[in-house]
Write an enzyme that holds these catalytic residues in place. Structure first.
Site, PDB file in Angstrom:
ATOM      1  CG  HIS A  50      -6.326   2.054   6.287  1.00 55.86           C
ATOM      2  ND1 HIS A  50      -6.435   0.769   5.786  1.00 55.86           N
ATOM      3  CD2 HIS A  50      -7.495   2.312   6.914  1.00 55.86           C
ATOM      4  CE1 HIS A  50      -7.613   0.275   6.108  1.00 55.86           C
ATOM      5  NE2 HIS A  50      -8.279   1.193   6.783  1.00 55.86           N
ATOM      6  CE1 TYR A  82       1.129   2.497   8.671  1.00 53.69           C
ATOM      7  CE2 TYR A  82      -0.042   4.250   9.815  1.00 53.69           C
ATOM      8  CZ  TYR A  82       0.066   3.394   8.730  1.00 53.69           C
ATOM      9  OH  TYR A  82      -0.848   3.446   7.715  1.00 53.69           O
ATOM     10  NE  ARG A 125      -1.831   1.883   3.490  1.00 53.39           N
ATOM     11  CZ  ARG A 125      -1.691   1.650   4.786  1.00 53.39           C
ATOM     12  NH1 ARG A 125      -2.269   0.622   5.344  1.00 53.39           N
ATOM     13  NH2 ARG A 125      -0.936   2.447   5.537  1.00 53.39           N
TER      14      ARG A 125
END
Length: 408
Positions: free
Chosen positions: A305, A314, A301
């Site tokens: 998100h 993160y 990805r």
């Protein structure tokens, strides 16, 4: 060609395609994935790990052979290859436009598919018209392959409708926001297909995070026990929001299928040819009565998100940079150029078409009418309810209080 006229185009199935249903998929290795040493032994989510997978096109755009899956793309012509590239480019442009629209306040939220184009386009083009697709909320490329107008995907994210298209018009279910629940819907539908004796299959999409949901595991069990003609297609983009895969599972994701009694296979999700071939194989297996298959498309990805997420909190920039070198669109372009399947005129024409699509999407979103603010009170009760009627009247009066004497 216009965007609309080619959105429903599908590479035809090879008349000479032979069944590979008896092949062992959990141990399948392509010529490019026969690795030894520590790198091949790392866990799938480990930084720098190189898991073994089915690959027909290397990150450098070189075609490699695979005896098991090559027959499933033997019919692909130069025109089909250009079509797959076009699908990925226009899907990415649409996705980028939607992200920009959300940032400008035109959409409430958007879940980007950036980086996952090959997995979606390859698997989407593997389906037949009579197959049924159950997506999550990120399958914009699959929707494109099924002929759903891109602008229809945006209505729900703008809040003007609850889906925007008739699922039965394209055999493409509405987007499912609840994580993993569509796998049960897909399995139940596939069980019905089997009872009807239809020559079609069902494919359910979900992500690596959803694979930890009970709904998905229940779907695996029902699919296996009832030998349902369903393909479970997991886009493992390695991050369930901020949770990496190594914190979700102890074994490679595709191996979970073994415990339920059906095969699993890991494919290079940034390789559109491998995604197409493996999905064709799995769908053919389902149609021939051999039950479910789990396809794990190992991809990444590239964006957040959703637009409410900040991935820089993160994950490391170095990780994204490493995956940018494996970009699925660049990979196919290098192959097209090296094998003389496309020329500069094709790429220039596609760039112009991409700009046209972006403008069309932007104009369509801004032209969407506001939703009926009182529609939320409809269908709360089948026969109506006095309290709901009272609340509707109160809300209508509240809304009317914002209208000035001039009607504005």
């Amino acid at each position: 060609m216009t965007v609309e006229s080619t959105a429903a185009r599908k590479p035809r199935r090879s008349a000479g395609t032979k069944s590979a249903a008896s092949a062992s998929t959990t141990g399948t290795k392509s010529a490019a994935s026969k690795r030894t040493g520590a790198a091949a032994k790392k866990s799938p989510g480990a930084s720098g790990g190189e898991p073994e997978l089915v690959q027909l096109l290397t990150p450098e755009g070189e075609r490699v052979q695979d005896a098991t899956y090559d027959p499933y793309i033997a019919d692909i012509t130069s025109e089909d290859l250009r079509g797959l590239y076009r699908d990925m480019v226009l899907s990415r442009r649409f996705d980028a436009e939607a992200t920009s629209l959300q940032r400008q306040g035109e959409l409430g939220l958007w879940a980007s598919m950036l980086g996952q184009e090959a997995a979606q386009i390859g698997s989407g083009r593997a389906t037949r018209d009579d197959d049924y697709v159950f997506p999550t909320y990120r399958e914009h490329g699959v929707a494109w392959c099924r002929g759903v107008d891109p602008t229809n995907l945006l209505g729900m994210f703008r809040g003007v409708n609850n889906g925007g298209w008739d699922p039965n018009s394209n055999n493409f279910h509405l987007y499912t926001i609840v994580i993993g629940s569509q796998t049960l819907h897909a399995t139940g539908y596939a069980m019905g297909v089997a009872k009807d004796g239809a020559d079609s299959a069902v494919i359910a999409y979900f992500g690596d995070g959803a694979s930890s949901q009970g709904d998905v595991l229940e779907a695996f069990n029902f699919g296996a026990v009832y030998n349902a003609p369903v393909v479970f297609f997991c886009q493992n983009n390695q991050w369930a929001i901020s949770e990496p895969t190594e914190r979700q599972m102890r074994v490679p994701l595709y191996q979970r299928a073994q415990g339920f009694g059906f095969p699993g296979v890991r494919v290079d999700g940034n390789d559109v040819l491998a995604s197409l071939a493996v999905t064709r194989w799995a769908l053919e297996r389902a149609r021939s009565g051999e039950g479910p298959t789990l396809v794990e498309a190992f991809t990444y990805r590239m964006g957040a998100h959703t637009t409410s997420d900040d991935p820089t909190k993160y994950r490391a920039d170095e990780e994204r940079e490493a995956w940018e070198a494996k970009d699925p669109i660049l990979r196919l372009r290098m192959y097209l150029e090296a094998a003389n399947h496309a020329d500069e005129a094709f790429f220039a024409e596609l760039e112009a078409e991409s700009e046209t699509l972006g403008k069309r999407v932007r104009d369509a979103v801004r032209a969407m009418p506001d939703p009926d603010s009182l529609a939320i009170f409809e269908h709360a009760y089948a026969d109506g309810h006095a309290l709901v009627d009272e609340e509707r009247a109160q809300f209508a009066a509240y809304q009317a209080s914002f209208v000035d004497e001039g009607g504005n």
